[in-house]
Enzyme design. Structure first.
Site, PDB file in Angstrom:
ATOM      1  N   ASN A 112      -3.230   6.088  -0.041  1.00 33.22           N
ATOM      2  CA  ASN A 112      -3.106   6.060   1.036  1.00 33.22           C
ATOM      3  C   ASN A 112      -1.736   7.303   1.489  1.00 33.22           C
ATOM      4  OD1 ASN A 112      -3.648   3.799   2.701  1.00 33.22           O
ATOM      5  ND2 ASN A 112      -1.813   2.487   1.660  1.00 33.22           N
ATOM      6  N   SER A 159       0.776  -1.107  -0.126  1.00 33.53           N
ATOM      7  CA  SER A 159       0.614  -0.244   0.268  1.00 33.53           C
ATOM      8  C   SER A 159       0.649   1.318   0.088  1.00 33.53           C
ATOM      9  CB  SER A 159      -0.665   0.201   0.726  1.00 33.53           C
ATOM     10  OG  SER A 159      -0.780  -0.108   2.457  1.00 33.53           O
ATOM     11  N   HIS A 166      -2.933  -3.256  -5.870  1.00 34.75           N
ATOM     12  CA  HIS A 166      -3.156  -3.000  -3.891  1.00 34.75           C
ATOM     13  C   HIS A 166      -4.590  -3.084  -4.020  1.00 34.75           C
ATOM     14  CE1 HIS A 166      -3.356   0.585  -1.142  1.00 34.75           C
ATOM     15  NE2 HIS A 166      -3.849  -0.306  -0.913  1.00 34.75           N
TER      16      HIS A 166
END
Length: 285
Positions: free
Chosen positions: A193, A122, A143
């Site tokens: 993220n 991630s 991901h």
């Protein structure tokens, strides 16, 4: 290299992400080999798949016959060489660069040279992971979002030397699993993220500094921005240890704006990791 070239999929890691990836691949008709380093981890992963499939049956989203087919297509193992005939291998191990590079170096030795190797990281660099192999053009980031069987999206992350054919195959494969893809360059945190971790950390800081109760912080974000979960609930579902690892990695790469909240560190040190341990910002049965 096209979607028809993928017959068997390997998954390295039988934890939350690994068993979820194995499940959706098997549910889409692929034969899957799920590998972890200890038999206990493999068994736990298979049990988690059983539980997840049972919930789909209870909601009339799968039949008992469907479940039988999915389970029959998944093989658990502790032997990495059992992935030798896999056409695509997806690594879903812990977010530690050294561990991931070691896994990819081992996969380089045991898999066919034409096999595509993907990482579910991630935050970590696809380019650095790929450099542990001699097939950097066939290494890519896939991901998946957590929980994998429920969440629709997959982030396709393109390394410095990832080939165009590999990128096309990654999108096609994820879409064949019923997912919707978006693409990111190999920059710290990618799309998700890079934006998500500061949001979660600021929610935690707001709670720690007494801006509002955790319930009101989550309600304010859910009702005020139309997200399905507020930052504290989402952190619990992701896993506070995973949030901390991601924040620390991003902080090293991008500076103090990604510095993890103090309360996040304290929760992880106490072993309160969220839903998976029963206690995080909230209590879970």
């Amino acid at each position: 290299m096209n979607l028809d070239s993928i017959g068997k999929v390997g998954v390295v890691g039988a934890g939350t992400m690994g068993n979820g990836i194995a499940q959706v691949c098997a549910a889409s008709g692929y034969d899957v080999v799920m590998r972890d380093i200890e038999e206990e981890f493999v068994e736990n992963g298979l049990e988690a798949i059983d539980d997840s499939l049972s919930r789909f049956v209870s909601k009339d989203r799968l039949s008992a016959e469907d479940v039988k087919g999915v389970k029959n297509r998944i093989t658990g193992t502790t032997d990495l060489t059992d992935l030798a005939d896999c056409d695509l291998v997806i690594e879903a191990a812990v977010e530690k660069m050294g561990i991931k590079r070691d896994i990819f170096a081992d996969l380089e030795d045991v898999t066919d040279e034409n096999a595509v190797l993907a990482t579910n990281t991630s935050t970590l660099s696809i380019t650095t992971i790929a450099n542990a192999t001699e097939r950097e053009d066939r290494v890519i980031g896939l991901h998946f979002m957590n929980p994998v069987p429920i969440m629709e999206g997959v982030e396709v992350v393109v390394g410095e030397k990832t080939g165009d054919e590999t990128v096309e195959l990654a999108h096609a494969f994820a879409e064949d699993l019923g997912k919707t893809t978006w693409e990111s360059d190999d920059k710290p945190g990618f799309v998700t993220n890079r934006i998500l971790m500061p949001w979660i950390n600021e929610g935690i800081r707001a709670f720690d500094e007494g801006v509002a109760s955790k319930e009101d912080i989550d309600a304010g974000m859910e009702l005020g921005t139309n997200v399905p979960m507020g930052p504290l609930t989402l952190a619990d579902h992701i896993g506070l240890d995973i949030c901390l690892d991601a924040s620390e990695t991003l902080s090293e790469e991008l500076g103090d704006r990604y510095k993890p909240a103090y309360l996040l560190k304290r929760k992880v040190e106490a072993g309160d990791l969220g839903k998976k341990t029963g206690t995080g910002f909230y209590e879970y049965k």
